[in-house]
Design a protein around this motif. Structure first.
Motif, short mmCIF file in Angstrom:
data_model
loop_
_atom_site.label_atom_id
_atom_site.label_comp_id
_atom_site.label_asym_id
_atom_site.label_seq_id
_atom_site.Cartn_x
_atom_site.Cartn_y
_atom_site.Cartn_z
N PRO A 1 0.81 -1.23 0.00
CA PRO A 1 0.00 0.00 0.00
C PRO A 1 0.84 1.28 0.00
O PRO A 1 0.45 2.27 -0.63
N VAL A 2 1.98 1.25 0.69
CA VAL A 2 2.84 2.44 0.70
C VAL A 2 3.40 2.69 -0.70
O VAL A 2 3.48 3.84 -1.16
N LYS A 3 3.76 1.61 -1.40
CA LYS A 3 4.26 1.75 -2.77
C LYS A 3 3.17 2.28 -3.69
O LYS A 3 3.46 3.11 -4.59
N LEU A 4 1.94 1.84 -3.50
CA LEU A 4 0.83 2.33 -4.32
C LEU A 4 0.62 3.83 -4.11
O LEU A 4 0.36 4.57 -5.06
N VAL A 5 0.73 4.27 -2.86
CA VAL A 5 0.60 5.71 -2.56
C VAL A 5 1.73 6.49 -3.23
O VAL A 5 1.51 7.55 -3.82
N GLU A 6 2.94 5.95 -3.16
CA GLU A 6 4.09 6.62 -3.78
C GLU A 6 3.91 6.72 -5.29
O GLU A 6 4.19 7.76 -5.90
N ASP A 7 3.42 5.63 -5.90
CA ASP A 7 3.18 5.64 -7.35
C ASP A 7 2.10 6.65 -7.72
O ASP A 7 2.18 7.30 -8.78
N ALA A 8 1.06 6.75 -6.87
CA ALA A 8 -0.01 7.72 -7.13
C ALA A 8 0.52 9.14 -7.10
O ALA A 8 0.13 9.99 -7.90
N LYS A 9 1.43 9.42 -6.17
CA LYS A 9 2.05 10.75 -6.09
C LYS A 9 2.87 11.05 -7.35
O LYS A 9 2.87 12.18 -7.86
N LYS A 10 3.55 10.03 -7.86
CA LYS A 10 4.33 10.21 -9.08
C LYS A 10 3.41 10.54 -10.26
O LYS A 10 3.72 11.44 -11.06
N ARG A 11 2.28 9.81 -10.37
CA ARG A 11 1.35 10.07 -11.47
C ARG A 11 0.74 11.45 -11.37
O ARG A 11 0.60 12.17 -12.37
N LYS A 12 0.40 11.84 -10.14
CA LYS A 12 -0.20 13.16 -9.92
C LYS A 12 0.78 14.27 -10.30
O LYS A 12 0.40 15.27 -10.93
N ALA A 13 2.05 14.09 -9.93
CA ALA A 13 3.06 15.08 -10.27
C ALA A 13 3.26 15.15 -11.78
O ALA A 13 3.41 16.25 -12.36
N LYS A 14 3.25 14.00 -12.45
CA LYS A 14 3.42 13.97 -13.90
C LYS A 14 2.26 14.66 -14.61
O LYS A 14 2.45 15.41 -15.58
N GLN A 15 1.02 14.42 -14.12
CA GLN A 15 -0.15 15.05 -14.71
C GLN A 15 -0.13 16.56 -14.55
O GLN A 15 -0.65 17.30 -15.40
N ALA A 16 0.46 17.01 -13.42
CA ALA A 16 0.54 18.45 -13.16
C ALA A 16 1.74 19.09 -13.85
O ALA A 16 1.97 20.30 -13.72
N GLY A 17 2.50 18.27 -14.56
CA GLY A 17 3.66 18.80 -15.26
C GLY A 17 4.85 19.08 -14.36
O GLY A 17 5.76 19.82 -14.72
N ARG A 18 4.86 18.44 -13.18
CA ARG A 18 5.95 18.63 -12.24
C ARG A 18 6.79 17.35 -12.17
O ARG A 18 6.29 16.26 -12.41
N SER A 19 8.04 17.50 -11.84
CA SER A 19 8.90 16.34 -11.64
C SER A 19 8.75 15.84 -10.20
O SER A 19 8.65 16.65 -9.28
N TYR A 20 8.69 14.54 -10.04
CA TYR A 20 8.55 13.94 -8.71
C TYR A 20 9.94 13.76 -8.10
O TYR A 20 10.79 13.07 -8.67
N ILE A 21 10.17 14.39 -6.97
CA ILE A 21 11.47 14.30 -6.30
C ILE A 21 11.38 13.31 -5.14
O ILE A 21 10.64 13.54 -4.18
N ARG A 22 12.09 12.19 -5.28
CA ARG A 22 12.06 11.19 -4.22
C ARG A 22 12.96 11.64 -3.07
O ARG A 22 14.09 12.06 -3.30
N ASP A 23 12.42 11.55 -1.86
CA ASP A 23 13.17 12.02 -0.69
C ASP A 23 13.16 10.92 0.37
O ASP A 23 12.42 10.98 1.35
N ASP A 24 13.97 9.88 0.15
CA ASP A 24 13.99 8.72 1.06
C ASP A 24 14.30 9.11 2.50
O ASP A 24 13.76 8.52 3.45
N PHE A 25 15.17 10.09 2.68
CA PHE A 25 15.66 10.42 4.02
C PHE A 25 15.03 11.68 4.62
O PHE A 25 15.41 12.12 5.70
#
Length: 526
Positions: A352-376
């Protein structure tokens, strides 16, 4: 022979380094190939001796496995076979390796269930478990598959044997790819040239990793061992304390041994892949697994997840694939239902956490923004960052309860004892009594080093001295895992000077003094 042993530190390692430096300094005509071959032969000989010291019988089994696998690899590289024949050969090779691993590591586990169901004992009284068989098997599978897929064009026999048996990684990983090691073996004559800074930093990482293993891991393992030895009488507070010690015990034990291997290898001019990258500083379980046992995650992704379809066959199939990967990762750790449960729990939270992360990536792409992963969480305010890291640490701590247990029943007793203690305390009107930690448990934190400090401060006899020991020992170890730079980062920036030499010498001496104590390397039979 463990890295943290008298035989290794005082006999094997000095002899190996001296011989390596002598060969590296030789001038053999104009060709580097001859020197490279001699250096690889030398490392192979020492690696075989290192493995044979632990078990000659295991070495014989691994030798047979190496020979059979090399036949599969050589046949795959033969250009006269059709694509269908190569594919069949790949399948047979993978099945052979899994059969070897299954028999030696999992036969009694599965036959125990069959015996229970059939009412007849089908288990074998003694099956030899070759050291490092899980690492060796996975690496051999990777070469069999990669050669069949055309990703590897040549596999020199000496390089292959050294790749599998290379002593800095044979017992504890990392699960290295053949290509990343072969490229360095091919250039070993150049890499073996004297480089004082490289050798010093390799020795520094070896000693820092030894400190992680012999000091931090030993401290936390003592707490965990006591709790499970007295699992039926654990209080809620004792259960919590042990639970928070578990990830630290595992991390510093496994990462420390990997760091030692990386340091040793660096002294020979060969870099091993990173296996840990500050996992307790991550914010989510997805980020945690990107930084915990990195090479196992890489292997599972390439050779299990992607062949199953990865994320290419719909979201439901992707989730099922991820769950299977984590269940198999759990099973890889050992022949016990506790490991399978641990893997399944990780998968249930990961998906489920991965699904949420993927959803954020799709949302950022649709908004024309780059998704910045911040593991730490480096982009978060400090308080929010620490809260997220602590929450992730607590979740991982809870999942380690079955991992550290000898059986599912023991894990159940652990949880039952904790909550029974809490319910009894609340019922009696004194909820705080559930958090009391018995004196015998506190004594495991009374290390000789800290006790002498307390004596020097004239507070060793104080009634709260045992509690102070617990707070200091756990606090130092927790801070090292949660806030400190990794041993790899520290060693990489170390300069050759008197201060660093003295500090490393002192740490090495401290570690050597612990050799007489019983310290079990948790991953040694994985």
């Amino acid at each position: 022979m463990n890295f943290n042993s008298y035989n290794f530190i005082f006999v094997f390692l000095p002899l190996c380094i001296v011989c390596y430096r002598i060969v590296a300094s030789l001038h053999i005509g104009n060709g580097k190939d001859h020197k490279g071959t001699l250096l690889k032969l030398l490392l192979t000989a020492f690696s075989v001796a290192f493995y044979a010291y632990a078990s000659v019988r295991s070495l014989a089994l691994i030798a047979v496995s190496l020979s059979v696998n090399y036949c599969f690899i050589s046949a795959s590289l033969c250009r006269q076979l059709s694509a269908k024949q190569v594919k069949a050969l790949k399948a047979v090779g993978v099945i052979f390796n899994l059969a070897v691993l299954g028999y030696f590591k999992y036969y009694n586990f599965f036959m125990g269930s069959v015996s229970w169901f059939m009412g007849r004992d089908y288990t074998l009284k003694s099956i030899l478990l070759p050291l490092g068989i899980s690492y060796i098997t996975f690496q051999q599978i990777s070469v069999v598959i990669d050669t069949a897929n055309g990703e590897i064009e040549k596999v020199p026999p000496l390089d292959y044997v050294l790749y599998i048996m290379y002593f800095p990684k044979v017992l504890s990983g990392p699960i290295a790819n053949f290509e990343e090691m072969e490229a360095q073996f091919a250039d070993i004559a150049e890499r073996s040239k004297w480089n004082a800074e490289q050798i010093f930093r390799g020795a520094a990482l070896l000693i820092l990793g030894m400190g992680e293993k012999c000091i931090f891991a030993a401290w936390m393992s003592s707490s965990v061992n006591f709790a499970y030895d007295n699992v039926a009488t654990l209080s809620f507070g004792e259960g919590l304390l042990c639970m928070f010690c578990m990830p630290l015990a595992m991390f510093f034990d496994f990462c420390g041994y990997c760091d030692m291997g990386m340091g040793l290898s660096r002294m020979f001019g060969i870099e091993l892949p990173v296996n840990f990258r500050n996992p307790f500083k991550t914010l989510t379980i997805v980020a945690y697994w990107r930084n915990w046992h990195i090479t196992l995650t890489r292997f599972m992704g390439k050779y299990v997840y992607i062949p199953l379809g990865g994320n290419r066959k719909g979201r439901a199939r992707m989730c099922a694939n991820m769950m299977l990967v984590y269940i198999l990762s759990g099973l890889w750790h050992g022949a016990n239902a506790t490991y399978i449960l641990w893997g399944a729990l990780n998968g249930l939270i990961y998906v489920p956490v991965k699904l949420v992360e993927d959803a954020k990536k799709r949302k950022a792409k649709q908004a024309g923004r780059s998704y910045i992963r911040d593991d730490f969480g480096l982009r978060l305010p400090p308080v929010k960052r620490f809260a997220a890291r602590l929450g992730n640490y607590i979740v991982n701590s809870m999942m380690f309860i079955p991992f550290m247990a000898s059986s599912l029943a023991e894990a159940g007793v652990y949880i039952k004892s904790m909550w029974s203690s809490l319910v009894t305390a609340i019922s009696s009107g004194n909820a705080l009594s559930a958090f009391v930690i018995r004196e015998d448990y506190l004594k495991v934190f009374e290390t000789d080093e800290l006790w002498y400090v307390l004596k020097g401060l004239h507070i060793a006899a104080h009634s709260l001295a045992p509690v102070l020991c617990m707070v200091v020992i756990f606090g130092i170890t927790f801070a090292a895992g949660m806030f400190s730079k990794s041993a790899q980062d520290i060693a990489a920036k170390m300069k050759i000077n008197v201060k660093n030499a003295v500090l490393l010498g002192a740490l090495l001496s401290w570690c050597i003094l612990t050799y007489s104590q019983v310290t079990t390397f948790i991953y040694v039979n994985f």
